[in-house]
Design an enzyme around this catalytic site. Structure first.
Site, PDB file in Angstrom:
ATOM      1  N   LYS A  21      18.265  30.314  22.220  1.00 36.87           N
ATOM      2  CA  LYS A  21      18.650  29.073  21.521  1.00 36.87           C
ATOM      3  C   LYS A  21      20.105  29.137  21.042  1.00 36.87           C
ATOM      4  O   LYS A  21      20.869  28.194  21.243  1.00 36.87           O
ATOM      5  CB  LYS A  21      17.687  28.868  20.332  1.00 36.87           C
ATOM      6  CG  LYS A  21      18.075  27.744  19.389  1.00 36.87           C
ATOM      7  CD  LYS A  21      16.931  27.405  18.467  1.00 36.87           C
ATOM      8  CE  LYS A  21      16.894  28.201  17.175  1.00 36.87           C
ATOM      9  NZ  LYS A  21      17.982  27.939  16.218  1.00 36.87           N
ATOM     10  N   SER A  22      20.488  30.231  20.406  1.00 35.65           N
ATOM     11  CA  SER A  22      21.863  30.345  19.890  1.00 35.65           C
ATOM     12  C   SER A  22      22.878  30.265  21.025  1.00 35.65           C
ATOM     13  O   SER A  22      23.907  29.593  20.916  1.00 35.65           O
ATOM     14  CB  SER A  22      22.064  31.679  19.184  1.00 35.65           C
ATOM     15  OG  SER A  22      21.364  31.698  17.982  1.00 35.65           O
ATOM     16  N   ARG A  26      25.769  27.245  21.880  1.00 31.39           N
ATOM     17  CA  ARG A  26      27.189  27.584  22.045  1.00 31.39           C
ATOM     18  C   ARG A  26      27.672  27.201  23.433  1.00 31.39           C
ATOM     19  O   ARG A  26      28.767  26.649  23.588  1.00 31.39           O
ATOM     20  CB  ARG A  26      27.398  29.093  21.808  1.00 31.39           C
ATOM     21  CG  ARG A  26      27.295  29.448  20.321  1.00 31.39           C
ATOM     22  CD  ARG A  26      26.945  30.917  20.153  1.00 31.39           C
ATOM     23  NE  ARG A  26      26.996  31.343  18.764  1.00 31.39           N
ATOM     24  CZ  ARG A  26      26.055  31.074  17.846  1.00 31.39           C
ATOM     25  NH1 ARG A  26      25.001  30.344  18.154  1.00 31.39           N
ATOM     26  NH2 ARG A  26      26.175  31.542  16.606  1.00 31.39           N
ATOM     27  N   SER A 166      26.678  35.043   8.071  1.00 28.54           N
ATOM     28  CA  SER A 166      26.097  33.898   8.767  1.00 28.54           C
ATOM     29  C   SER A 166      26.868  33.632  10.051  1.00 28.54           C
ATOM     30  O   SER A 166      28.074  33.369  10.026  1.00 28.54           O
ATOM     31  CB  SER A 166      26.156  32.649   7.879  1.00 28.54           C
ATOM     32  OG  SER A 166      25.992  31.486   8.680  1.00 28.54           O
ATOM     33  N   ASP A 326      15.724  35.572  11.835  1.00 31.29           N
ATOM     34  CA  ASP A 326      14.772  34.539  12.283  1.00 31.29           C
ATOM     35  C   ASP A 326      13.374  35.103  12.530  1.00 31.29           C
ATOM     36  O   ASP A 326      12.462  34.352  12.875  1.00 31.29           O
ATOM     37  CB  ASP A 326      15.287  33.882  13.570  1.00 31.29           C
ATOM     38  CG  ASP A 326      16.495  32.994  13.291  1.00 31.29           C
ATOM     39  OD1 ASP A 326      16.655  32.535  12.138  1.00 31.29           O
ATOM     40  OD2 ASP A 326      17.286  32.765  14.222  1.00 31.29           O
TER      41      ASP A 326
HETATM   42  C1  S3P Z   1      22.030  30.972  14.227  1.00 33.60           C
HETATM   43  C2  S3P Z   1      22.292  31.766  13.150  1.00 33.60           C
HETATM   44  C3  S3P Z   1      21.312  32.021  12.086  1.00 33.60           C
HETATM   45  C4  S3P Z   1      19.896  31.723  12.555  1.00 33.60           C
HETATM   46  C5  S3P Z   1      19.778  30.424  13.285  1.00 33.60           C
HETATM   47  C6  S3P Z   1      20.716  30.370  14.481  1.00 33.60           C
HETATM   48  C7  S3P Z   1      23.111  30.724  15.201  1.00 33.60           C
HETATM   49  O1  S3P Z   1      21.618  31.179  10.985  1.00 33.60           O
HETATM   50  O2  S3P Z   1      19.026  31.739  11.451  1.00 33.60           O
HETATM   51  O3  S3P Z   1      18.447  30.229  13.763  1.00 33.60           O
HETATM   52  O4  S3P Z   1      22.827  30.223  16.306  1.00 33.60           O
HETATM   53  O5  S3P Z   1      24.265  31.031  14.871  1.00 33.60           O
HETATM   54  P1  S3P Z   1      22.693  31.601   9.859  1.00 33.60           P
HETATM   55  O6  S3P Z   1      23.978  31.783  10.519  1.00 33.60           O
HETATM   56  O7  S3P Z   1      22.723  30.445   8.909  1.00 33.60           O
HETATM   57  O8  S3P Z   1      22.133  32.842   9.245  1.00 33.60           O
END
Ligand code: S3P
Length: 445
Positions: A21-22, A26, A166, A326
């Site tokens: 997902k991340s 991006r 974060s 997560d």
């Molecule tokens: C994410 C970063 C995390 C994660 C989220 C996805 C990302 O959040 O909890 O599900 O894609 O960069 P935070 O950066 O707020 O910790």
């Protein structure tokens, strides 16, 4: 919609999971910011990534989806159009925070908004540093809707220390930094996921990462974007996204707690900023093997082999938290069936996720018979192999829904999770994947 899980069906066989997902978020946005056609295979098609794609479409970006391949025609940030209305980021904080970072450099007026759930999540963490960079940006008492107004460009490069690690905030600032007049340095107390840095490097941007020692002697993590994006133009992407480790986490825990299970999850992303759960489960006595390791487009991938195991309780705190941020709902399901107590501390950030993941997790797990106690910054579970099961609710949180249904893999009675349609935000194939492995899950409307 209710998801009913029938207990004690061994999971066997091998699966490939949808893209991370991340990385999908991006890839879509960075490709739109690049010049040329990007081809992104194994793109995650789910609720939250559709929201990102719809926002890009409102900004005038063209793309096509063939199967799970996304083709994006990138023409750079300055080709973005002013959207007709507020950009709807749905439930996706990643969409909102990443878009905000990119759009402050566009010179356009844009409003970023989302669901009532998203409107509750903290946005001051991006507004304050973006203002330091010279962006003109407003929030509603630190929350969405976020209003971006045209500001004087280029922005200013800054040095900024994040109070809480974060990756969303780090990426937001890196995207703004592409349009700054000088380098930007971001310091984090722990090293959050670095997919953006890896991807930006592959697109021709100079981003460095290193461990530094702060004035008080603490180890910190420093990311520097040394080369802003003018006159450099981002190169397009040609990538295949690894399977989502955070989706794999549910399969891993399910196989560990369901007797006679033995599964292989192929070609999963194994970036060490994401795999904290593996280390914790191995500490708990899990039989987990990694094979077929390679690096694909700058990201480590491999197969994860998991067998049913007797687990024991564990303590999780400190730097482990960000590497499994997560995975606490899935971890709680593993701890529920472990022998002895498991304790989580330093995880107050869980209260800022899709739900207050400490209080709601405790409330719903308790309804299923799990012995769980809430702490300000975590929770404590006394494991028991004889959990009852029953009814629980997802509270609009996809990961909570999936972890509650995991309890039903090994409880005495089935588990019914209401509001389970939210799972499609991140893992639409969740039920089908378990059915393919021999699990018994039924969706009923
Ligand atoms: C994410 C970063 C995390 C994660 C989220 C996805 C990302 O959040 O909890 O599900 O894609 O960069 P935070 O950066 O707020 O910790």
């Amino acid at each position: 919609m209710n998801l009913i899980t029938q207990p004690k069906n061994p999971l066997r066989g091998s699966v490939v999971l949808p893209g991370d997902k991340s990385i999908s978020h991006r890839a879509a946005l960075f490709a739109a910011l690049a010049y040329g056609e990007s081809c992104i295979q194994n793109f995650l098609l789910s609720g939250v990534t559709h929201v990102m794609l719809a926002a890009l479409k409102s900004l005038g970006v063209n793309y096509q989806i063939n199967g799970n391949t996304l083709i994006i025609q990138g023409c750079g940030l300055q080709s973005f159009q002013t959207p007709a209305g507020a950009l709807n980021c749905g439930n996706s904080a990643t969409t909102l925070r990443l878009l905000a970072g990119a759009l402050v450099g566009s010179g356009r007026a844009v409003i970023l908004d989302g669901s009532p759930g998203l409107r509750r999540r903290p946005m001051d963490r991006i507004v304050a540093p973006l203002r330091e960079m010279g962006a003109s940006i407003q929030s509603q008492n630190g929350c969405a809707p976020i209003e971006i107004l045209p500001s004087t460009l280029p922005l200013k490069g800054i040095g900024y220390t994040l109070p809480v690690a974060s990756a969303q905030v780090k990426t937001c600032l890196l995207l703004a930094a592409l349009n700054a007049d000088s380098p930007t340095t971001i310091i984090e107390p722990e090293f959050s996921r670095d997919h953006s840095e890896r991807m930006l490097r592959s697109m021709g941007v100079e981003v460095t990462g290193e461990i530094i020692t702060a004035a008080d002697g603490r180890q910190m993590f420093q990311t520097v974007l040394t080369q802003p994006d003018h006159p450099l133009a981002l190169k397009p992407l040609n990538i295949k996204i690894p399977g989502d480790f955070s989706a794999a986490a549910f399969l891993i825990v399910a196989a560990l707690i369901t007797p006679d299970s033995n599964i292989t999850i192929r070609q999963v992303g194994l970036n060490s900023t994401r795999t904290g759960l593996l280390d914790v489960l191995i500490d708990m006595g899990a039989t987990i093997l990694i094979s077929n390791q390679s690096t694909r487009n700058g990201e480590p991938v491999g197969d994860i082999i998991v067998k049913h195991s007797r687990l024991r309780g564990v303590q999780v705190a400190g730097e482990q938290i960000v590497r499994m941020i997560d995975e606490f709902p899935a971890f709680a399901a593993a701890a529920a069936f472990a022998e002895g107590a498991s304790v989580v501390h330093d995880a107050g950030e869980l209260r800022n996720k899709e739900s207050d993941r400490i209080s709601v997790l405790c409330e719903e797990m308790r309804r299923l018979g799990v012995d769980i106690v809430e702490h300000t910054d975590g929770f404590e579970i006394k494991g028991d192999a004889r959990i009852t099961g029953g009814l629980a609710d997802a509270h609009g949180d996809h990961r909570l829904a999936m972890s509650l249904s995991l309890i039903g893999m090994a409880s005495r009675q089935p588990v019914t999770v209401s509001g389970a349609e939210i799972i499609s935000e991140s893992f639409p194939e969740f039920s089908q994947t378990f059915l393919d492995l021999g699990g018994k899950l039924v969706l009923e409307s």
